[in-house]
Design a protein around this motif. Structure first.
Motif, PDB file in Angstrom:
ATOM      1  N   MET A  75       0.805  -1.222   0.000  1.00  0.00           N
ATOM      2  CA  MET A  75       0.000   0.000   0.000  1.00  0.00           C
ATOM      3  C   MET A  75       0.839   1.274   0.000  1.00  0.00           C
ATOM      4  O   MET A  75       0.373   2.319  -0.439  1.00  0.00           O
ATOM      5  CB  MET A  75      -0.974  -0.002   1.189  1.00  0.00           C
ATOM      6  N   SER A  76       2.089   1.193   0.466  1.00  0.00           N
ATOM      7  CA  SER A  76       2.895   2.405   0.620  1.00  0.00           C
ATOM      8  C   SER A  76       4.081   2.481  -0.334  1.00  0.00           C
ATOM      9  O   SER A  76       4.799   3.487  -0.344  1.00  0.00           O
ATOM     10  CB  SER A  76       3.432   2.493   2.052  1.00  0.00           C
ATOM     11  N   GLY A  77       4.301   1.408  -1.101  1.00  0.00           N
ATOM     12  CA  GLY A  77       5.461   1.385  -1.985  1.00  0.00           C
ATOM     13  C   GLY A  77       6.774   1.191  -1.251  1.00  0.00           C
ATOM     14  O   GLY A  77       7.842   1.526  -1.778  1.00  0.00           O
ATOM     15  N   ALA A  78       6.725   0.634  -0.055  1.00  0.00           N
ATOM     16  CA  ALA A  78       7.924   0.481   0.771  1.00  0.00           C
ATOM     17  C   ALA A  78       8.785  -0.689   0.313  1.00  0.00           C
ATOM     18  O   ALA A  78       8.297  -1.649  -0.284  1.00  0.00           O
ATOM     19  CB  ALA A  78       7.530   0.272   2.236  1.00  0.00           C
ATOM     20  N   ASP A 136      23.252  -0.263   0.791  1.00  0.00           N
ATOM     21  CA  ASP A 136      23.468   1.140   0.420  1.00  0.00           C
ATOM     22  C   ASP A 136      22.442   1.965   1.195  1.00  0.00           C
ATOM     23  O   ASP A 136      21.304   2.141   0.753  1.00  0.00           O
ATOM     24  CB  ASP A 136      23.296   1.302  -1.084  1.00  0.00           C
ATOM     25  N   ILE A 137      22.820   2.443   2.354  1.00  0.00           N
ATOM     26  CA  ILE A 137      21.880   3.119   3.257  1.00  0.00           C
ATOM     27  C   ILE A 137      21.264   4.370   2.617  1.00  0.00           C
ATOM     28  O   ILE A 137      20.039   4.554   2.669  1.00  0.00           O
ATOM     29  CB  ILE A 137      22.560   3.457   4.600  1.00  0.00           C
ATOM     30  N   PRO A 138      22.050   5.269   1.995  1.00  0.00           N
ATOM     31  CA  PRO A 138      21.419   6.437   1.349  1.00  0.00           C
ATOM     32  C   PRO A 138      20.392   6.049   0.293  1.00  0.00           C
ATOM     33  O   PRO A 138      19.351   6.708   0.159  1.00  0.00           O
ATOM     34  CB  PRO A 138      22.614   7.185   0.745  1.00  0.00           C
ATOM     35  N   ALA A 139      20.651   4.971  -0.462  1.00  0.00           N
ATOM     36  CA  ALA A 139      19.691   4.541  -1.480  1.00  0.00           C
ATOM     37  C   ALA A 139      18.422   3.994  -0.828  1.00  0.00           C
ATOM     38  O   ALA A 139      17.300   4.294  -1.278  1.00  0.00           O
ATOM     39  CB  ALA A 139      20.317   3.480  -2.385  1.00  0.00           C
ATOM     40  N   LEU A 140      18.572   3.194   0.226  1.00  0.00           N
ATOM     41  CA  LEU A 140      17.405   2.667   0.931  1.00  0.00           C
ATOM     42  C   LEU A 140      16.541   3.779   1.502  1.00  0.00           C
ATOM     43  O   LEU A 140      15.314   3.647   1.584  1.00  0.00           O
ATOM     44  CB  LEU A 140      17.844   1.733   2.061  1.00  0.00           C
ATOM     45  N   ASN A 150       9.888   4.701   1.570  1.00  0.00           N
ATOM     46  CA  ASN A 150       9.411   4.061   2.798  1.00  0.00           C
ATOM     47  C   ASN A 150      10.095   2.711   2.922  1.00  0.00           C
ATOM     48  O   ASN A 150      10.360   2.037   1.923  1.00  0.00           O
ATOM     49  CB  ASN A 150       7.894   3.858   2.741  1.00  0.00           C
ATOM     50  N   ILE A 151      10.345   2.302   4.168  1.00  0.00           N
ATOM     51  CA  ILE A 151      11.074   1.043   4.334  1.00  0.00           C
ATOM     52  C   ILE A 151      10.658   0.319   5.610  1.00  0.00           C
ATOM     53  O   ILE A 151      10.392   0.942   6.644  1.00  0.00           O
ATOM     54  CB  ILE A 151      12.597   1.280   4.320  1.00  0.00           C
ATOM     55  N   ALA A 152      10.575  -1.006   5.507  1.00  0.00           N
ATOM     56  CA  ALA A 152      10.330  -1.867   6.658  1.00  0.00           C
ATOM     57  C   ALA A 152      11.614  -2.632   6.959  1.00  0.00           C
ATOM     58  O   ALA A 152      12.201  -3.229   6.053  1.00  0.00           O
ATOM     59  CB  ALA A 152       9.195  -2.845   6.369  1.00  0.00           C
ATOM     60  N   VAL A 153      12.042  -2.598   8.212  1.00  0.00           N
ATOM     61  CA  VAL A 153      13.234  -3.330   8.643  1.00  0.00           C
ATOM     62  C   VAL A 153      12.770  -4.436   9.577  1.00  0.00           C
ATOM     63  O   VAL A 153      12.207  -4.163  10.641  1.00  0.00           O
ATOM     64  CB  VAL A 153      14.242  -2.413   9.353  1.00  0.00           C
ATOM     65  N   LEU A 181      18.049   8.963   8.179  1.00  0.00           N
ATOM     66  CA  LEU A 181      17.939   9.403   6.787  1.00  0.00           C
ATOM     67  C   LEU A 181      16.526   9.226   6.243  1.00  0.00           C
ATOM     68  O   LEU A 181      16.006  10.104   5.535  1.00  0.00           O
ATOM     69  CB  LEU A 181      18.937   8.629   5.917  1.00  0.00           C
ATOM     70  N   VAL A 182      15.897   8.098   6.558  1.00  0.00           N
ATOM     71  CA  VAL A 182      14.528   7.862   6.082  1.00  0.00           C
ATOM     72  C   VAL A 182      13.600   8.964   6.567  1.00  0.00           C
ATOM     73  O   VAL A 182      12.811   9.534   5.785  1.00  0.00           O
ATOM     74  CB  VAL A 182      14.022   6.485   6.552  1.00  0.00           C
ATOM     75  N   LEU A 183      13.678   9.269   7.853  1.00  0.00           N
ATOM     76  CA  LEU A 183      12.789  10.285   8.407  1.00  0.00           C
ATOM     77  C   LEU A 183      13.144  11.677   7.898  1.00  0.00           C
ATOM     78  O   LEU A 183      12.256  12.501   7.643  1.00  0.00           O
ATOM     79  CB  LEU A 183      12.833  10.231   9.931  1.00  0.00           C
ATOM     80  N   ALA A 184      14.434  11.955   7.727  1.00  0.00           N
ATOM     81  CA  ALA A 184      14.849  13.248   7.195  1.00  0.00           C
ATOM     82  C   ALA A 184      14.345  13.449   5.772  1.00  0.00           C
ATOM     83  O   ALA A 184      14.051  14.583   5.356  1.00  0.00           O
ATOM     84  CB  ALA A 184      16.371  13.375   7.237  1.00  0.00           C
ATOM     85  N   GLU A 185      14.234  12.356   5.008  1.00  0.00           N
ATOM     86  CA  GLU A 185      13.740  12.437   3.631  1.00  0.00           C
ATOM     87  C   GLU A 185      12.215  12.489   3.561  1.00  0.00           C
ATOM     88  O   GLU A 185      11.637  12.574   2.475  1.00  0.00           O
ATOM     89  CB  GLU A 185      14.241  11.229   2.832  1.00  0.00           C
ATOM     90  N   GLY A 186      11.561  12.424   4.715  1.00  0.00           N
ATOM     91  CA  GLY A 186      10.109  12.499   4.743  1.00  0.00           C
ATOM     92  C   GLY A 186       9.394  11.196   4.468  1.00  0.00           C
ATOM     93  O   GLY A 186       8.197  11.188   4.168  1.00  0.00           O
TER      94      GLY A 186
END
Length: 226
Positions: free
Chosen positions: A64-67, A79-83, A87-90, A112-117
């Motif tokens: 639903m979110s494209g994560a 590659d953390i900056p690419a991830l 949206n991402i699930a760990v 980084l995820v949160l900083a990118e919105g």
């Protein structure tokens, strides 16, 4: 084609939204996944026993979110900056309790995820305070996240799980099988997963369908008569 006579056909775990059975023990978690755009701070911690549906809900959310979905243990090579560009699930964060490199990578990914919105879903079996993480900045951020737990299953959910596990193996149970299993099995997600795997293995080995009689034989090995 449904497998009924002990044929060793491939299984497929159904992880779509329609395959997720809603019960009182998981309704709150599903509601939080559905309302992901309102997560406080853009993140959610999802916990629950092994087999309770954490991975299933992660895939529902990803759809639903494209994560993207990653295992916490894979983060040192990622590659953390690419991830962080989506949206991402760990998943399975307790697995990195003794891996400082992975914890550092998760800390940077979190920021980084949160900083990118974007939004972040984090999963683990016990409550977050028992994840055993040792990086203080990461611990403080995860303990400050909203958390929701998948609870122990009731009869309705266990029944649905047993049917789903059989369906994943292309098996259709006879009407008397599931009620019988419920009266004899240990009442947990992990026990249901293990039981169906053992029934399937016995069915293949003996070239017999999974019936109440076969289940009785398998379960009697667990609880032999005194």
């Amino acid at each position: 084609m449904h497998r009924q006579l002990g044929l060793d056909l491939p299984s497929r775990t159904a992880l779509e939204r329609d395959a997720f059975f809603v019960a009182p023990s998981n309704a709150m978690a599903l509601a939080m996944i559905d309302g992901w755009q309102q997560w406080a701070g853009g993140k959610l911690v999802l916990t629950g026993p092994a087999g309770s549906g954490k991975t299933h809900l992660a895939h529902v959310w990803a759809e639903m979110s494209g994560a993207a979905i990653v295992q916490a243990s894979s983060l040192p090579e990622a590659d953390i900056p690419a991830l962080a560009q989506t949206n991402i699930a760990v998943e399975d964060i307790p697995a990195i309790a003794e891996n400082p490199e992975a914890q550092t990578a998760l800390f940077h990914l979190h920021n980084l995820v949160l900083a990118e919105g974007h939004a972040l879903l984090l999963t683990g079996t016990p409550p977050v305070q028992h994840w055993g993480l040792t990086l203080p900045d990461l611990v403080s951020r995860l303990r400050g996240a909203t958390a929701v737990a998948l609870e122990a299953p009731d009869d309705a959910l266990l029944s649905a799980l047993l049917v789903k596990l059989l369906a994943d193996r292309q098996l259709t149970p006879k009407p008397d099988l599931i009620p019988y299993l419920l009266t004899r099995m240990d009442r947990s997600f992990a026990a249901a997963i293990d039981l169906i795997a053992r029934l399937d293995a016995a069915s293949i080995a003996l070239k017999r369908p999974i019936t109440r009689h076969l289940a009785m034989q398998v379960l009697d090995k667990d609880h032999p008569a005194a």
